[in-house]
Design an enzyme around this catalytic site. Structure first.
Site, PDB file in Angstrom:
ATOM      1  N   GLU A   1       0.498  -4.168  23.448  1.00  0.00           N
ATOM      2  CA  GLU A   1       1.237  -2.962  23.870  1.00  0.00           C
ATOM      3  C   GLU A   1       0.616  -2.353  25.122  1.00  0.00           C
ATOM      4  O   GLU A   1      -0.614  -2.296  25.208  1.00  0.00           O
ATOM      5  CB  GLU A   1       1.217  -1.933  22.726  1.00  0.00           C
TER       6      GLU A   1
ATOM      7  N   ARG B   1       1.063  -3.545  12.671  1.00  0.00           N
ATOM      8  CA  ARG B   1       0.362  -3.677  13.948  1.00  0.00           C
ATOM      9  C   ARG B   1       0.845  -4.961  14.607  1.00  0.00           C
ATOM     10  O   ARG B   1       1.052  -5.974  13.918  1.00  0.00           O
ATOM     11  CB  ARG B   1      -1.157  -3.735  13.756  1.00  0.00           C
TER      12      ARG B   1
ATOM     13  N   HIS C   1       6.742   1.628  19.379  1.00  0.00           N
ATOM     14  CA  HIS C   1       5.708   2.125  18.465  1.00  0.00           C
ATOM     15  C   HIS C   1       5.921   3.622  18.127  1.00  0.00           C
ATOM     16  O   HIS C   1       5.078   4.462  18.445  1.00  0.00           O
ATOM     17  CB  HIS C   1       4.306   1.900  19.068  1.00  0.00           C
TER      18      HIS C   1
ATOM     19  N   GLY D   1       0.850  -1.189   0.000  1.00  0.00           N
ATOM     20  CA  GLY D   1       0.000   0.000   0.000  1.00  0.00           C
ATOM     21  C   GLY D   1       0.883   1.235   0.000  1.00  0.00           C
ATOM     22  O   GLY D   1       1.998   1.220  -0.530  1.00  0.00           O
ATOM     23  N   ARG D   2       0.389   2.293   0.629  1.00  0.00           N
ATOM     24  CA  ARG D   2       1.151   3.550   0.645  1.00  0.00           C
ATOM     25  C   ARG D   2       2.526   3.360   1.283  1.00  0.00           C
ATOM     26  O   ARG D   2       3.548   3.765   0.724  1.00  0.00           O
ATOM     27  CB  ARG D   2       0.358   4.626   1.414  1.00  0.00           C
ATOM     28  N   ILE D   3       2.571   2.744   2.452  1.00  0.00           N
ATOM     29  CA  ILE D   3       3.854   2.607   3.160  1.00  0.00           C
ATOM     30  C   ILE D   3       4.720   1.535   2.494  1.00  0.00           C
ATOM     31  O   ILE D   3       5.926   1.734   2.301  1.00  0.00           O
ATOM     32  CB  ILE D   3       3.615   2.321   4.659  1.00  0.00           C
TER      33      ILE D   3
HETATM   34  N1  LIG Z   1       4.040   1.561  13.430  1.00  0.00           N
HETATM   35  C1  LIG Z   1       3.379   2.667  13.175  1.00  0.00           C
HETATM   36  O1  LIG Z   1       3.480   3.649  13.896  1.00  0.00           O
HETATM   37  C2  LIG Z   1       2.526   2.738  11.946  1.00  0.00           C
HETATM   38  C3  LIG Z   1       2.481   3.941  11.230  1.00  0.00           C
HETATM   39  C4  LIG Z   1       1.688   4.001  10.103  1.00  0.00           C
HETATM   40  C5  LIG Z   1       0.959   2.891   9.704  1.00  0.00           C
HETATM   41  N2  LIG Z   1       1.024   1.746  10.438  1.00  0.00           N
HETATM   42  C6  LIG Z   1       0.270   0.552   9.996  1.00  0.00           C
HETATM   43  O2  LIG Z   1       0.592   0.302   8.642  1.00  0.00           O
HETATM   44  C7  LIG Z   1      -0.570  -0.118   7.976  1.00  0.00           C
HETATM   45  C8  LIG Z   1      -0.438   0.169   6.494  1.00  0.00           C
HETATM   46  O3  LIG Z   1      -0.569   1.548   6.266  1.00  0.00           O
HETATM   47  P1  LIG Z   1      -0.769   2.100   4.766  1.00  0.00           P
HETATM   48  O4  LIG Z   1      -1.051   3.554   4.880  1.00  0.00           O
HETATM   49  O5  LIG Z   1       0.349   1.644   3.882  1.00  0.00           O
HETATM   50  O6  LIG Z   1      -2.117   1.320   4.362  1.00  0.00           O
HETATM   51  P2  LIG Z   1      -2.641   0.968   2.910  1.00  0.00           P
HETATM   52  O7  LIG Z   1      -4.092   0.691   3.078  1.00  0.00           O
HETATM   53  O8  LIG Z   1      -2.200   1.998   1.922  1.00  0.00           O
HETATM   54  O9  LIG Z   1      -1.863  -0.401   2.560  1.00  0.00           O
HETATM   55  C9  LIG Z   1      -2.172  -1.649   3.071  1.00  0.00           C
HETATM   56  C10 LIG Z   1      -1.965  -2.684   1.974  1.00  0.00           C
HETATM   57  O10 LIG Z   1      -2.161  -3.977   2.539  1.00  0.00           O
HETATM   58  C11 LIG Z   1      -2.892  -4.747   1.593  1.00  0.00           C
HETATM   59  N3  LIG Z   1      -3.543  -5.869   2.253  1.00  0.00           N
HETATM   60  C12 LIG Z   1      -4.687  -5.899   2.969  1.00  0.00           C
HETATM   61  N4  LIG Z   1      -4.948  -7.149   3.395  1.00  0.00           N
HETATM   62  C13 LIG Z   1      -3.938  -7.935   2.938  1.00  0.00           C
HETATM   63  C14 LIG Z   1      -3.638  -9.316   3.055  1.00  0.00           C
HETATM   64  N5  LIG Z   1      -4.463 -10.163   3.703  1.00  0.00           N
HETATM   65  N6  LIG Z   1      -2.523  -9.799   2.457  1.00  0.00           N
HETATM   66  C15 LIG Z   1      -1.709  -8.948   1.772  1.00  0.00           C
HETATM   67  N7  LIG Z   1      -1.937  -7.639   1.616  1.00  0.00           N
HETATM   68  C16 LIG Z   1      -3.038  -7.126   2.202  1.00  0.00           C
HETATM   69  C17 LIG Z   1      -3.873  -3.749   0.977  1.00  0.00           C
HETATM   70  O11 LIG Z   1      -4.406  -4.204  -0.259  1.00  0.00           O
HETATM   71  C18 LIG Z   1      -2.985  -2.522   0.831  1.00  0.00           C
HETATM   72  O12 LIG Z   1      -2.312  -2.511  -0.420  1.00  0.00           O
HETATM   73  C19 LIG Z   1      -1.710   0.634   8.674  1.00  0.00           C
HETATM   74  O13 LIG Z   1      -2.937  -0.072   8.578  1.00  0.00           O
HETATM   75  C20 LIG Z   1      -1.239   0.735  10.089  1.00  0.00           C
HETATM   76  O14 LIG Z   1      -1.802  -0.285  10.874  1.00  0.00           O
HETATM   77  C21 LIG Z   1       1.788   1.655  11.538  1.00  0.00           C
END
Ligand SMILES: NC(=O)c1ccc[n+]([C@@H]2O[C@H](COP(=O)([O-])OP(=O)(O)OC[C@H]3O[C@@H](n4cnc5c(N)ncnc54)[C@H](O)[C@@H]3O)[C@@H](O)[C@H]2O)c1
Length: 326
Positions: free
Chosen positions: A268, A239, A286, A157-159
């Site tokens: 956590e 997560r 975190h 996804g984005r990250i």
């Molecule tokens: N540690 C931190 O402080 C921190 C910071 C930012 C985000 N996050 C976590 O990172 C996650 C991702 O963020 P994002 O903005 O990239 O989200 P996003 O929605 O852009 O990307 C998530 C990707 O995961 C894919 N996905 C969903 N279910 C799946 C599965 N079963 N198998 C494979 N791929 C699957 C989706 O299709 C999507 O491409 C967030 O949901 C959040 O929980 C954590």
């Protein structure tokens, strides 16, 4: 006319609070701790909007306690597994998150963990501090190569994409698994879509960027560790429950993988017993998005969402869009 009231469950950057105060009557939990469910219910009573954190479970009960005038709960996070989406939609309450603005910080943090585990930075730092260093040695603190190795991304996804872009600087081969393919990104980046099994078997570094969903809970557990390379490194900045922490302790102890870098944990702030005693894991609390610009940018989205909704406009980032059609 009296101003609409907003409750903020924990202190966020002052300029975001000031922006909210310029329009609304704002109450902030000034104690730097998460509220208990009972406190949360008490505090949100009668509010038109709530700013929540990932540590606040926004259940139907909490929304009922807030009352029918509550229009929006704005998460100060991109992940929103703390929301009961159905309960909010049933009550016509808009839920929002902060996507996009924390991609760089989170991806950089992912790389920080990856490089630190590969080059055993935390272990080496501890070694020097405890007075054990006797001088240079060729076979000393040998870690892992990163350049040109295979980076596996679960959740492009984005990250995940941001991590892939940063990996180019290390000339890494990128493989990924996702519920959907992104052929445009494959063309741009050279990333290759693989099934989960191949991702596990071929990754030198496996980094998790899926959201926490029922399907991604324990995405990595004993069976997965057994498929990974003995020299593999697991990074989790998504997560905590995406990784089965008991299985992880076992895998690290038995050296089924080389090491792990963790920003997030199953329960956590508790850490699974056994994890802290291991040298082949880096544990940080975190903090993936913890940079000044990122934290303010997250707050700006929260403010825009609340301002829009309380002024009768559409939110910027709604995670239960069906509510907008009701
Ligand atoms: N540690 C931190 O402080 C921190 C910071 C930012 C985000 N996050 C976590 O990172 C996650 C991702 O963020 P994002 O903005 O990239 O989200 P996003 O929605 O852009 O990307 C998530 C990707 O995961 C894919 N996905 C969903 N279910 C799946 C599965 N079963 N198998 C494979 N791929 C699957 C989706 O299709 C999507 O491409 C967030 O949901 C959040 O929980 C954590």
């Amino acid at each position: 006319m009296s101003k609409a009231s907003v409750y903020v469950t924990r202190l966020i950057p002052q300029e975001n609070i000031d922006a909210l105060r310029s329009e609304f009557d704002v109450e902030v939990n000034m104690e730097d701790r998460a509220l208990s469910p009972a406190e949360l219910k008490e505090k949100v009573r009668g509010k038109s909007a709530v700013v929540s954190l990932l540590t606040d479970n926004i259940t139907g009960d909490v929304l009922d306690a807030a009352g029918p005038q509550c229009k929006i709960v704005a998460n100060y996070a991109v992940g929103f597994n703390n929301f009961d989406l159905k309960a909010a939609t049933a009550r016509k309450i808009i839920l929002t998150n902060t996507p996009g603005v924390l991609d760089d910080a989170t991806a950089t943090h992912t790389f920080t963990l990856l490089l630190s585990v590969a080059r055993r930075i935390a272990e080496a730092d501890k070694f020097v501090r405890t007075g054990k260093w006797q001088g240079w040695s060729p076979m000393f603190f040998v870690g892992l190569d990163v350049d040109r190795r295979t980076l596996g991304i679960a959740g492009l996804g984005r990250i995940g994409k941001n991590v892939a872009r940063k990996a180019r600087g290390f000339d890494m081969r990128i493989i990924y698994n996702d519920v959907q393919r992104d052929q445009a990104f494959e063309a741009e980046s050279g990333a290759v879509f693989v099934d989960k099994d191949t991702l596990l078997r071929e990754s030198d570094y496996l980094t998790l960027h899926v959201p926490l969903l029922p399907e991604t809970r324990h995405y990595i557990s004993t069976a997965e560790f057994k498929k990974m390379k003995r020299t593999a490194v697991l990074i989790n900045a998504s997560r905590g429950p995406v990784v089965d922490e008991k299985a992880l302790v076992e895998a690290l102890r038995e050296k089924l993988i080389f090491g792990a870098g963790l920003d997030v944990f199953e329960n956590e702030p508790s850490i699974e017993p056994g994890l802290m005693e291991l040298d082949n894991v880096i544990i940080v609390p975190h903090v993936a998005s913890a940079t000044p610009d990122t934290r303010i940018a997250m707050g700006n989205i929260v403010v825009a969402n609340i301002s829009n909704v309380l002024n009768g406009r559409q939110p910027v980032t709604c995670v239960n869009p069906e509510v907008l059609k009701i």
